[in-house]
Design an enzyme around this catalytic site. Structure first.
Site, PDB file in Angstrom:
ATOM      1  N   GLY A   1     -12.969  -3.464   1.863  1.00  0.00           N
ATOM      2  CA  GLY A   1     -14.334  -3.024   2.154  1.00  0.00           C
ATOM      3  C   GLY A   1     -14.829  -2.012   1.131  1.00  0.00           C
TER       4      GLY A   1
ATOM      5  N   ARG B   1       0.825  -1.217   0.000  1.00  0.00           N
ATOM      6  CA  ARG B   1       0.000   0.000   0.000  1.00  0.00           C
ATOM      7  C   ARG B   1       0.861   1.271   0.000  1.00  0.00           C
ATOM      8  NH1 ARG B   1      -5.120  -1.256   4.049  1.00  0.00           N
ATOM      9  NH2 ARG B   1      -6.445  -2.166   2.453  1.00  0.00           N
TER      10      ARG B   1
ATOM     11  N   GLY C   1      -6.728  -6.593   1.278  1.00  0.00           N
ATOM     12  CA  GLY C   1      -5.396  -6.979   1.712  1.00  0.00           C
ATOM     13  C   GLY C   1      -5.194  -8.482   1.767  1.00  0.00           C
TER      14      GLY C   1
ATOM     15  N   LYS D   1     -14.581 -11.906   8.037  1.00  0.00           N
ATOM     16  CA  LYS D   1     -15.693 -11.055   8.487  1.00  0.00           C
ATOM     17  C   LYS D   1     -17.000 -11.595   7.930  1.00  0.00           C
ATOM     18  CE  LYS D   1     -12.819  -6.969   8.761  1.00  0.00           C
ATOM     19  NZ  LYS D   1     -12.344  -5.851   7.955  1.00  0.00           N
TER      20      LYS D   1
END
Ligand code: 3PG
Length: 396
Positions: free
Chosen positions: A359, A33, A336, A190
């Site tokens: 997200g 990143r 990621g 998640k």
């Protein structure tokens, strides 16, 4: 939206980056990143700009030294002259800007050390950009957040899009008219991705589900999942979405006695799972998923299929990654963890695009606008009235 290529020479720039890198004892374990933001930094440096580099890292509750931006400053200093300021705003930042030469970087502390960042506090937003002439937004991975540095600052000074943000939005544009069959793979730890699947179902032909989300779907349709993690608040919604007929679920799994890398584990058909935790898809599911992926002309992938960091639960993610990487159509990985899996497996270069955002990309795929991109468009109307429309012009 205007491009950072149009930033006036010799400006002081507040560059909001998405350098939210994984840290292990102060060491950056994947600098992707940061590397992905360097083209924007390079453009601004050729213009003689002093660049205030801002990022959040993780989700600190107040000042948490394990999430300091200092390792980011150290990493950048192998390429550029860097001044690290252990503050987010105030006199120390002002002094560093004064002392800096043209084209120097001033890296400030983790924005989330101040709770007003996430509260989108107006005074905090103005303080952040007090010493800057303009704002450059390059934190694509965070554009779904209405935080002070994302949507707050753009109310007060001219703002421009960074090259990474432009590139990411451009790649997402490729999905506006996808070639079919269009297949999405949604996994990860998640469980809160049901709304993403709801949005995706309007566009895709098939959704392959893995990770914790698959457990929730299995439980919702009455299959046994042992002690596997599920999101029980989503059971009714999962059942309703499954009725679309477009969702494929695991038919077998690698089931561990406990959540540990060295746990005893066995492959079981889903119907036979009595206890234990599903930590990967089994070989029959791999075959089923790969057969679907081989026919796909467009694939988006968000989240690993199993606990791929642990070798005995990595096979499903590996096989799926290979099928995606070998597909000659348009292939996009978001987030990621999917990116890390592709890098670890050596498949990153085979993808059409590996996004820095997780997200945020799922939110776009769901069909929702990104607040920070909307804020840039509003900013263009407010501050760039003279603009002739020749800069970057992306909407989503
Ligand atoms: C990400 O890692 O997806 C972004 O940096 C956003 O982080 P957040 O989910 O903690 O807001």
């Amino acid at each position: 939206m205007r491009s950072c290529k149009e930033v006036p020479n010799n400006s002081v720039v507040f560059l909001r980056t998405g350098m939210d890198v994984p840290l292990d004892n102060g060491k950056i374990t994947d600098p992707s990143r940061i590397e992905e933001t360097r083209p924007t930094i390079d453009v601004l440096r050729t213009k003689g700009c002093k660049i205030i580099i801002a990022t959040h890292i993780g989700r600190p509750k107040g000042k948490d030294s394990s999430l300091s931006a200092k390792p980011v400053a150290d990493y950048l200093s192998q390429y550029y002259p860097v001044h690290f300021v252990p503050e987010v705003k105030g006199d120390a930042v002002h002094a560093a800007v004064q002392q800096a030469n043209k084209a120097d970087l001033i890296v400030i502390e983790n924005l989330r050390y101040d709770e007003r960042e996430e509260k989108n506090d107006a005074v905090f937003a103005q303080d952040l950009i007090r010493h800057a002439d303009v704002i450059v937004q390059d934190a694509y991975a965070n554009c779904h957040r209405e935080h002070a540095s994302m949507t707050g600052v753009t109310k007060y000074k001219p703002a421009f899009a960074g090259l990474l943000l432009e590139k990411e939005l451009h790649m997402m544009k490729s999905l506006e008219h996808p070639a079919h069959p269009y297949v999405a793979i949604i996994g990860g730890a998640k469980a809160d991705k049901l709304s993403t699947i709801r949005g995706l179902l309007k566009k895709v032909d098939t959704v392959l589900v893995g990770g914790v989300l698959a457990n929730t779907f299995l439980k919702a349709i009455g299959k046994p999942v042992g002690n596997s993690k599920t999101d029980d608040t989503g059971l009714a919604e999962a059942k309703e979405l499954y009725a679309s007929g477009k969702i494929l679920l695991p038919i077998d799994a690698v089931v561990a006695e406990k959540f540990a890398a060295d746990s005893a584990a066995q492959v079981l058909p889903i119907e036979q799972i009595q206890h234990g935790m599903i930590l990967d898809i089994g070989p029959q599911t791999q075959k089923k998923y790969i057969a679907t992926l081989e026919k796909a002309k467009t694939i988006v992938w968000g989240g690993p299929i199993g606990v791929f960091e642990w070798p005995q639960f990595a096979e499903g993610t590996k096989e799926v990654a290979m099928a995606v990487a070998l597909n000659p159509g348009f292939t996009l990985a978001a987030g990621g963890d999917s990116g890390a899996a592709l890098v670890a497996l050596g498949f990153k270069d085979n993808m059409s695009h590996v996004s820095t955002g997780g997200g945020v990309t799922l939110q776009l795929l769901e069909g929702k606008p990104l607040p920070a991109v909307v804020a840039l468009e509003e900013n263009a109307k407010q501050f760039h009235k003279e603009w002739n429309g020749t800069g970057a012009d992306f909407t989503c």
